[in-house]
Design a protein around this motif. Sequence first.
Motif, PDB file in Angstrom:
ATOM      1  N   GLY A 122     -39.190  55.220 -46.417  1.00 39.13           N
ATOM      2  CA  GLY A 122     -40.567  55.325 -46.867  1.00 39.13           C
ATOM      3  C   GLY A 122     -41.585  54.893 -45.837  1.00 39.13           C
ATOM      4  O   GLY A 122     -42.788  55.023 -46.059  1.00 39.13           O
ATOM      5  N   GLY A 123     -41.123  54.360 -44.709  1.00 37.50           N
ATOM      6  CA  GLY A 123     -41.991  54.007 -43.597  1.00 37.50           C
ATOM      7  C   GLY A 123     -43.110  53.039 -43.947  1.00 37.50           C
ATOM      8  O   GLY A 123     -43.018  52.264 -44.903  1.00 37.50           O
ATOM      9  N   ILE A 124     -44.170  53.113 -43.150  1.00 40.99           N
ATOM     10  CA  ILE A 124     -45.304  52.221 -43.345  1.00 40.99           C
ATOM     11  C   ILE A 124     -46.004  52.502 -44.670  1.00 40.99           C
ATOM     12  O   ILE A 124     -46.606  51.617 -45.270  1.00 40.99           O
ATOM     13  CB  ILE A 124     -46.292  52.289 -42.147  1.00 40.99           C
ATOM     14  N   PHE A 125     -45.879  53.750 -45.185  1.00 42.49           N
ATOM     15  CA  PHE A 125     -46.487  54.070 -46.482  1.00 42.49           C
ATOM     16  C   PHE A 125     -45.816  53.251 -47.590  1.00 42.49           C
ATOM     17  O   PHE A 125     -46.493  52.629 -48.403  1.00 42.49           O
ATOM     18  CB  PHE A 125     -46.371  55.553 -46.810  1.00 42.49           C
ATOM     19  N   ALA A 126     -44.489  53.249 -47.638  1.00 42.37           N
ATOM     20  CA  ALA A 126     -43.779  52.473 -48.666  1.00 42.37           C
ATOM     21  C   ALA A 126     -44.034  50.981 -48.466  1.00 42.37           C
ATOM     22  O   ALA A 126     -44.166  50.231 -49.436  1.00 42.37           O
ATOM     23  CB  ALA A 126     -42.283  52.767 -48.631  1.00 42.37           C
ATOM     24  N   TRP A 127     -44.085  50.547 -47.213  1.00 42.39           N
ATOM     25  CA  TRP A 127     -44.355  49.146 -46.905  1.00 42.39           C
ATOM     26  C   TRP A 127     -45.689  48.734 -47.526  1.00 42.39           C
ATOM     27  O   TRP A 127     -45.781  47.745 -48.259  1.00 42.39           O
ATOM     28  CB  TRP A 127     -44.383  48.960 -45.387  1.00 42.39           C
ATOM     29  N   LYS A 128     -46.719  49.505 -47.260  1.00 42.18           N
ATOM     30  CA  LYS A 128     -48.057  49.180 -47.766  1.00 42.18           C
ATOM     31  C   LYS A 128     -48.154  49.424 -49.268  1.00 42.18           C
ATOM     32  O   LYS A 128     -48.797  48.650 -49.992  1.00 42.18           O
ATOM     33  CB  LYS A 128     -49.112  49.987 -47.016  1.00 42.18           C
ATOM     34  N   ASN A 129     -47.518  50.487 -49.771  1.00 45.93           N
ATOM     35  CA  ASN A 129     -47.522  50.756 -51.215  1.00 45.93           C
ATOM     36  C   ASN A 129     -46.919  49.602 -52.004  1.00 45.93           C
ATOM     37  O   ASN A 129     -47.279  49.370 -53.148  1.00 45.93           O
ATOM     38  CB  ASN A 129     -46.757  52.049 -51.541  1.00 45.93           C
ATOM     39  N   ASN A 130     -45.998  48.862 -51.375  1.00 50.18           N
ATOM     40  CA  ASN A 130     -45.365  47.701 -52.005  1.00 50.18           C
ATOM     41  C   ASN A 130     -46.149  46.409 -51.789  1.00 50.18           C
ATOM     42  O   ASN A 130     -45.677  45.331 -52.150  1.00 50.18           O
ATOM     43  CB  ASN A 130     -43.928  47.542 -51.508  1.00 50.18           C
ATOM     44  N   GLY A 131     -47.310  46.524 -51.179  1.00 44.60           N
ATOM     45  CA  GLY A 131     -48.189  45.367 -51.038  1.00 44.60           C
ATOM     46  C   GLY A 131     -47.922  44.489 -49.839  1.00 44.60           C
ATOM     47  O   GLY A 131     -48.492  43.397 -49.726  1.00 44.60           O
ATOM     48  N   PHE A 132     -47.073  44.928 -48.904  1.00 43.95           N
ATOM     49  CA  PHE A 132     -46.799  44.136 -47.714  1.00 43.95           C
ATOM     50  C   PHE A 132     -47.907  44.366 -46.678  1.00 43.95           C
ATOM     51  O   PHE A 132     -48.497  45.437 -46.622  1.00 43.95           O
ATOM     52  CB  PHE A 132     -45.428  44.481 -47.131  1.00 43.95           C
ATOM     53  N   PRO A 133     -48.183  43.377 -45.834  1.00 43.59           N
ATOM     54  CA  PRO A 133     -49.323  43.470 -44.916  1.00 43.59           C
ATOM     55  C   PRO A 133     -49.079  44.372 -43.714  1.00 43.59           C
ATOM     56  O   PRO A 133     -47.953  44.525 -43.239  1.00 43.59           O
ATOM     57  CB  PRO A 133     -49.506  42.016 -44.454  1.00 43.59           C
ATOM     58  N   VAL A 134     -50.178  44.956 -43.239  1.00 45.45           N
ATOM     59  CA  VAL A 134     -50.189  45.701 -41.978  1.00 45.45           C
ATOM     60  C   VAL A 134     -51.328  45.139 -41.130  1.00 45.45           C
ATOM     61  O   VAL A 134     -52.244  44.489 -41.642  1.00 45.45           O
ATOM     62  CB  VAL A 134     -50.364  47.225 -42.205  1.00 45.45           C
ATOM     63  N   TYR A 135     -51.257  45.401 -39.833  1.00 46.40           N
ATOM     64  CA  TYR A 135     -52.170  44.777 -38.885  1.00 46.40           C
ATOM     65  C   TYR A 135     -52.800  45.816 -37.977  1.00 46.40           C
ATOM     66  O   TYR A 135     -52.152  46.797 -37.591  1.00 46.40           O
ATOM     67  CB  TYR A 135     -51.406  43.725 -38.061  1.00 46.40           C
ATOM     68  N   ASP A 136     -54.064  45.579 -37.614  1.00 53.69           N
ATOM     69  CA  ASP A 136     -54.762  46.513 -36.727  1.00 53.69           C
ATOM     70  C   ASP A 136     -54.415  46.223 -35.272  1.00 53.69           C
ATOM     71  O   ASP A 136     -53.588  45.340 -34.983  1.00 53.69           O
ATOM     72  CB  ASP A 136     -56.265  46.496 -36.988  1.00 53.69           C
ATOM     73  N   SER A 137     -55.061  46.929 -34.365  1.00 55.77           N
ATOM     74  CA  SER A 137     -54.724  46.801 -32.944  1.00 55.77           C
ATOM     75  C   SER A 137     -55.073  45.424 -32.364  1.00 55.77           C
ATOM     76  O   SER A 137     -54.578  45.061 -31.304  1.00 55.77           O
ATOM     77  CB  SER A 137     -55.410  47.904 -32.132  1.00 55.77           C
TER      78      SER A 137
END
Length: 172
Positions: A122-137
């Motif tokens: 599910g890649g970064i989409f599944a990661w974020k859909n599950n509420g886990f954090p992502v970071y900008d540059s």
Amino acid sequence: MRLLSILTLCIVINFASCAQNSIPNVLEKYNEHTVDYISVEELHKIDTIVLLDARESEEYMVSNLKNSVWVGHKTFEVDNVKKTIPNPDTPIVVYCSIGVRSEEIGEKLKKAGFSNVKNLYGGIFAWKNNGFPVYDSQGEDTEKVHAYSKYWGSLLTNADKVYTDKTKTVDK
């Protein structure tokens, strides 16, 4: 009676078209299952692993998983990974938007001798859909995720979607 039949047919067609546009259905359609998957829940519990981002640079710059290394897709070079990760037994997780491009990169890594490669289901989409954090540059927490296209973006449900046209990045 005819109106009821038409209405039923429309509901069935609409349901079928929605069901086709889900991460599991898309991965089943496009992937060969040549690289073992790891779930976002499993990955979230692991502290020491090398994360490789197989998206394009403009996608990576919008957001990425913490401590991930951008390797790209169209411009991917396995020799660059070998320089960065000399031990072929190092645990590696490759990810992209949903897991299609990352499977291709995972296959190349396995062919080059890397023995412990997984594809993030599910890649970064599944990661974020599950509420886990992502970071900008800049390494800051963000709600933005590059959605790649309107079609693929429909699979991203828990983020501020960003699209890139040929001249600029646009928030949606």
